[in-house]
Design a protein around this motif. Structure first.
Motif, PDB file in Angstrom:
ATOM      1  N   ALA A 237       0.819  -1.207   0.000  1.00 12.05           N
ATOM      2  CA  ALA A 237       0.000   0.000   0.000  1.00 12.05           C
ATOM      3  C   ALA A 237       0.851   1.255   0.000  1.00 12.05           C
ATOM      4  CB  ALA A 237      -0.919   0.012   1.209  1.00 12.05           C
ATOM      5  N   ALA A 238       2.105   1.110   0.243  1.00 17.02           N
ATOM      6  CA  ALA A 238       2.961   2.280   0.343  1.00 17.02           C
ATOM      7  C   ALA A 238       4.130   2.150  -0.597  1.00 17.02           C
ATOM      8  CB  ALA A 238       3.463   2.438   1.771  1.00 17.02           C
ATOM      9  N   GLN A 239       4.620   3.267  -1.039  1.00 14.55           N
ATOM     10  CA  GLN A 239       5.824   3.252  -1.850  1.00 14.55           C
ATOM     11  C   GLN A 239       6.996   2.932  -0.935  1.00 14.55           C
ATOM     12  OE1 GLN A 239       6.153   5.249  -5.213  1.00 14.55           O
ATOM     13  NE2 GLN A 239       4.032   4.630  -5.447  1.00 14.55           N
ATOM     14  N   VAL A 244      10.325   6.037   5.782  1.00  9.83           N
ATOM     15  CA  VAL A 244      11.503   6.260   6.612  1.00  9.83           C
ATOM     16  C   VAL A 244      11.632   5.083   7.566  1.00  9.83           C
ATOM     17  CG1 VAL A 244      12.483   7.710   8.407  1.00  9.83           C
ATOM     18  CG2 VAL A 244      11.332   8.748   6.457  1.00  9.83           C
ATOM     19  N   GLN A 245      12.804   4.507   7.611  1.00 13.18           N
ATOM     20  CA  GLN A 245      13.018   3.372   8.512  1.00 13.18           C
ATOM     21  C   GLN A 245      13.436   3.860   9.885  1.00 13.18           C
ATOM     22  OE1 GLN A 245      12.409   0.156   7.912  1.00 13.18           O
ATOM     23  NE2 GLN A 245      11.626   0.788   5.922  1.00 13.18           N
ATOM     24  N   ALA A 311       4.361   7.261   4.901  1.00 12.83           N
ATOM     25  CA  ALA A 311       4.309   6.903   3.492  1.00 12.83           C
ATOM     26  C   ALA A 311       3.356   7.840   2.778  1.00 12.83           C
ATOM     27  CB  ALA A 311       3.846   5.468   3.334  1.00 12.83           C
ATOM     28  N   SER A 312       3.549   7.900   1.503  1.00 14.17           N
ATOM     29  CA  SER A 312       2.701   8.750   0.700  1.00 14.17           C
ATOM     30  C   SER A 312       1.598   7.909   0.075  1.00 14.17           C
ATOM     31  CB  SER A 312       3.568   9.397  -0.370  1.00 14.17           C
ATOM     32  OG  SER A 312       2.829   9.567  -1.528  1.00 14.17           O
ATOM     33  N   THR A 313       0.375   8.404   0.117  1.00  9.92           N
ATOM     34  CA  THR A 313      -0.725   7.757  -0.582  1.00  9.92           C
ATOM     35  C   THR A 313      -1.340   8.813  -1.492  1.00  9.92           C
ATOM     36  OG1 THR A 313      -2.441   8.366   0.969  1.00  9.92           O
ATOM     37  CG2 THR A 313      -1.192   6.388   1.490  1.00  9.92           C
ATOM     38  N   PRO A 314      -2.156   8.396  -2.438  1.00  6.72           N
ATOM     39  CA  PRO A 314      -2.761   9.411  -3.308  1.00  6.72           C
ATOM     40  C   PRO A 314      -3.600  10.417  -2.521  1.00  6.72           C
ATOM     41  CG  PRO A 314      -3.037   7.232  -4.228  1.00  6.72           C
ATOM     42  CD  PRO A 314      -2.457   7.046  -2.871  1.00  6.72           C
ATOM     43  N   ASP A 315      -4.068  10.040  -1.347  1.00  2.88           N
ATOM     44  CA  ASP A 315      -4.920  10.932  -0.571  1.00  2.88           C
ATOM     45  C   ASP A 315      -4.208  11.532   0.622  1.00  2.88           C
ATOM     46  OD1 ASP A 315      -7.343  10.702  -2.071  1.00  2.88           O
ATOM     47  OD2 ASP A 315      -7.391   8.627  -1.409  1.00  2.88           O
ATOM     48  N   GLY A 316      -2.926  11.653   0.529  1.00  4.33           N
ATOM     49  CA  GLY A 316      -2.221  12.339   1.594  1.00  4.33           C
ATOM     50  C   GLY A 316      -1.145  11.492   2.240  1.00  4.33           C
ATOM     51  N   LEU A 391       7.088  14.765   1.619  1.00  5.86           N
ATOM     52  CA  LEU A 391       5.734  14.236   1.758  1.00  5.86           C
ATOM     53  C   LEU A 391       4.772  15.273   2.302  1.00  5.86           C
ATOM     54  CD1 LEU A 391       6.214  10.656   3.231  1.00  5.86           C
ATOM     55  CD2 LEU A 391       5.811  11.323   0.890  1.00  5.86           C
ATOM     56  N   VAL A 392       5.183  15.986   3.349  1.00 11.99           N
ATOM     57  CA  VAL A 392       4.227  16.884   4.002  1.00 11.99           C
ATOM     58  C   VAL A 392       4.096  18.226   3.282  1.00 11.99           C
ATOM     59  CG1 VAL A 392       4.498  15.827   6.263  1.00 11.99           C
ATOM     60  CG2 VAL A 392       5.894  17.789   5.674  1.00 11.99           C
ATOM     61  N   LEU A 393       5.069  18.580   2.481  1.00 13.88           N
ATOM     62  CA  LEU A 393       4.963  19.823   1.727  1.00 13.88           C
ATOM     63  C   LEU A 393       5.117  19.531   0.246  1.00 13.88           C
ATOM     64  CD1 LEU A 393       7.332  21.906   4.014  1.00 13.88           C
ATOM     65  CD2 LEU A 393       4.870  22.109   3.968  1.00 13.88           C
TER      66      LEU A 393
END
Lengths: 539, 161
Positions: A237-239, A244-245, A311-316, A391-393
């Motif tokens: 589900a995540a790239q 981040v590990q 992780a990044s998803t299409p919805d945030g 991711l956040v910006l």
């Protein structure tokens, strides 16, 4: 409750079939047990444990024992039958109450809003608008995880303005979150169904969903075990490269080197000195509860951060925390009002940073040690910081921006793209005068502070509420001014002191213009409605 | 010194001069109460040193009262194309710019002193508590017109949070 009969919960909930279909649905059948029943079971357990002593006494010595014990009193007065009857009656009443309250607790998700009805005598009806969603959090307390249940919390802006769906089947919660975000994103209905189909084929709802399809009666336990051991984020589900590990050593190190430890060491030294000077060992007992509290602070912070994932998803952005009790939150684009990257002094040799965010909602799911939903990266190196900021910006951090950002974090100051305080500000910023500065990039404002405790605050222009400029007598005498960006309340306070007065005036003018322009161009409350609205990291 | 913060090219709209009266008497009442309250210990103990507290407070209040007309003149606001600009303060200057689209609500308040001279106080609330745009000393009709105008402007420039 009269207009529409809710469907049978067993069908709707545990299979994870579409819940966002404008129909009324019920929660997970184990909800009463998970919500309040645990306490009830605990009380029952205490009673039984106490009773055991009495029984043992009767068997061994023939005498029930201490006559002031309530159980003994009951047995001696032959009230046992009556009491047992009362207990059974109470039990039945409780169960009936829980059952009715579960029956009455329904929710539905329509195109526009999410609505929850609950309560037996005092009915509550709460509706939240989907385009006002600030984040959706899925919390799985340890016990709920054993039952395969999860709490879905839809955060909207404001105090105590969350819509809680507690509890849902674990897989259904993931599925529902995806659907709500899809509805909230402003996609056209046709694109939405296509998308829903596509993602259900790829099985992005998590392992629980896939497992539930094959679950037979005998497979339930197996399914629970898989769910419990499955990673917080399903790997597919995540790239993978965006996650981040969290390294064990780094986490332990960050806790050991935290400011709290310094405080602890100072406290221990003080207490040792006090005891050796006064020879009053009594003090030791005073410190004992504090030490236990500190221990639990470390343990909870550790277990919470151990399985951190982002992780990044299409919805945030999706942020996961927790080892035994897990929480997993999706923040749609444009819900982050300010970001602060900070480095405590002790972390500097290791090059670790922490990222905090300000957001409009406050999730009631307080994480361990209160670092819940505002710490988006508990500890990470520069590479991790860059990944998280990307991711956040999204869209704000391009190649040029990354360079600026890096200089914002580690540069010792000087002529590096930031407008820094003039040398005469040294009176007010003894060490950080060269670092204390700002930079305006397309879409965001960067504020850099501190040479000992290094900090960088990034505020997306589209989220800024207002901008202010202050000057008191001392600053006027030094021809300086201080700047302040107003965002929603949170741990990040975007302010910058001791800036050259002319630069401050220029900043004020530019940022006021930029705030208007960015706010006008911003469409992130319906982030999928126009394809060019905003850069999606993984869409 | 001529290093005061100033924004060029801004034609500030000033508040009503009558607000001087409101501000003056408001501060005066507050000053009398505070000075009286802090005098009580000195009065009871007859300790001459304790009079220092109310005396120093009184000096501060007298300076504040003397500067009232200038402080009121320092208040200003300006409706620009897309944002509201507000300034206040003489010694401690403060400039704020709020885009209209950020408006959550507009309040109009009238205290007893305000009512006596027919003034209102307009409060522009955003999602950030720190914005703090409160324009005092507006004549009632002006305040109401301003409110309606701000609401209309916010409606056309509505933005998310």
């Amino acid at each position: 409750m009269s207009e529409q009969k809710p469907k049978a919960p067993a069908e709707n909930i545990s299979t994870g079939a579409r819940l966002a279909d404008s129909e009324w649905h019920r929660l997970h059948p184990a909800t009463p047990l998970l919500k309040g029943g645990i306490a009830f079971v605990a009380i029952l357990g205490i009673i039984i444990v106490n009773l055991r002593d009495v029984v043992i006494n009767i068997v061994i010595g023939g005498s029930p024992g201490d006559e002031y014990d309530p159980f003994v009193w009951i047995i001696e007065h032959d009230y046992a039958g009556l009491i047992i009857l009362a207990i059974i009656g109470g039990l039945l009443l409780f169960i009936a109450g829980f059952y009715v309250s579960w029956r009455m607790h329904t929710f539905r998700i329509t195109e526009e809003q999410v609505e929850v009805r609950s309560g037996i005598l005092f009915r509550t009806n709460r509706r939240g608008r989907l385009d006002r969603i600030q984040g959706i959090n899925i919390v799985r307390p340890f016990l709920a995880r054993l039952f395969g249940a999860a709490k879905l919390e839809i955060n909207v802006a404001g105090q105590d303005a969350n819509v809680q769906l507690a509890y849902l089947a674990s897989g259904a919660a993931d599925e529902l979150r995806r659907e709500i975000l899809l509805l909230a994103s402003g996609t056209s209905p046709t694109a939405r169904t296509a998308d829903a189909d596509a993602s259900s084929v790829t099985g992005s709802g998590g392992p629980a969903e896939a497992a539930s399809e094959t679950a037979k009666v005998g497979g339930i336990i197996e399914q629970r075990v898989t769910e419990l051991l499955a990673p917080e984020l399903a790997p597919d589900a995540a790239q993978p490269d965006s996650v981040v590990q969290m390294h064990l050593g780094r986490l332990v190190g960050s806790l050991v080197l935290s400011g709290f430890t310094v405080f602890l060491v100072v406290g221990v030294i003080l207490s040792i000195v006090t005891i050796t000077v006064t020879r009053e060992y009594f003090f030791l007992f005073g410190f004992l509860p504090a030490i236990i509290g500190m221990g639990s602070y470390y343990v909870s912070k550790f277990t919470r951060s151990l399985r951190y994932s982002i992780a990044s998803t299409p919805d945030g952005v999706r942020v996961g925390f927790g080892l035994l009790s897990t929480s997993n939150e999706t923040l749609p684009p444009g819900r982050i009002h300010a970001v602060q990257v900070g480095q405590p002094l002790l972390w500097r040799p290791a090059g670790w940073w922490e990222i905090k965010i300000s957001r409009a909602s406050t999730s009631s799911a307080k994480g361990a040690a209160g670092q819940a939903n505002t710490t988006i990266l508990p500890v990470g190196n520069l590479a991790d910081v860059k990944k998280v900021l990307e991711l956040v910006l999204p869209g704000l951090i391009d190649a040029e921006g990354i360079g600026l950002l890096e200089r914002g974090l580690t540069s010792r100051g000087g002529d590096d793209g930031f407008v820094n305080s003039p040398p005469r500000a040294r009176v007010l910023r003894w060490f950080s005068v060269r670092r204390n500065g700002f930079a305006i990039v397309p879409g965001a404002v960067l504020l850099r502070r501190g040479a000992i405790w290094r900090e960088l605050v990034v505020v997306p222009q589209a989220r800024m509420q207002s901008v202010a400029m202050h000057q008191g007598p001392l600053l006027r005498w030094l021809r300086l001014a201080s700047l302040r960006l107003h965002t929603v309340a949170g741990p990040v306070i975007p302010r910058l002191g001791a800036v050259d007065a002319d630069e401050a005036a220029r900043f004020f003018r530019d940022v006021a213009d930029a705030a208007v322009r960015s706010a006008g161009a911003d469409t992130s409350h319906r982030w999928r409605s126009t394809p060019t609205a905003r850069l999606m990291p993984s869409d | 010194m001529s290093t005061r913060l100033e924004l060029p090219d801004i034609e500030w709209r000033r508040v009503s001069p009558k607000y001087v009266v409101v501000d003056f008497f408001g501060t005066l009442i507050f000053a009398v109460i505070v000075v009286a309250a802090t005098s009580v210990p000195a009065f009871l103990t007859k300790n001459a040193l304790l009079w220092a507290i109310p005396a120093s407070l009184a000096v501060i209040f007298i300076i504040t009262l003397a500067l009232t007309p200038r402080r009121v003149r320092a208040l200003g606001y300006q409706l620009r194309a897309d944002d509201l600009l507000f300034r206040k303060g003489l010694m401690f200057q403060r400039f704020v710019a709020v885009p209209y689209g950020r408006m959550q609500l507009v309040d109009i308040n009238r205290g007893p002193l305000d009512r006596a001279v027919g003034l209102s106080e307009l409060k522009f609330v955003t999602a950030a508590a720190a914005s703090g745009v409160v324009i005092p000393g507006l004549p009632e009709t002006v305040a109401e017109e301003l409110r309606d105008k701000l609401v209309a402007l916010a409606e056309t420039r509505r933005a998310g949070l």
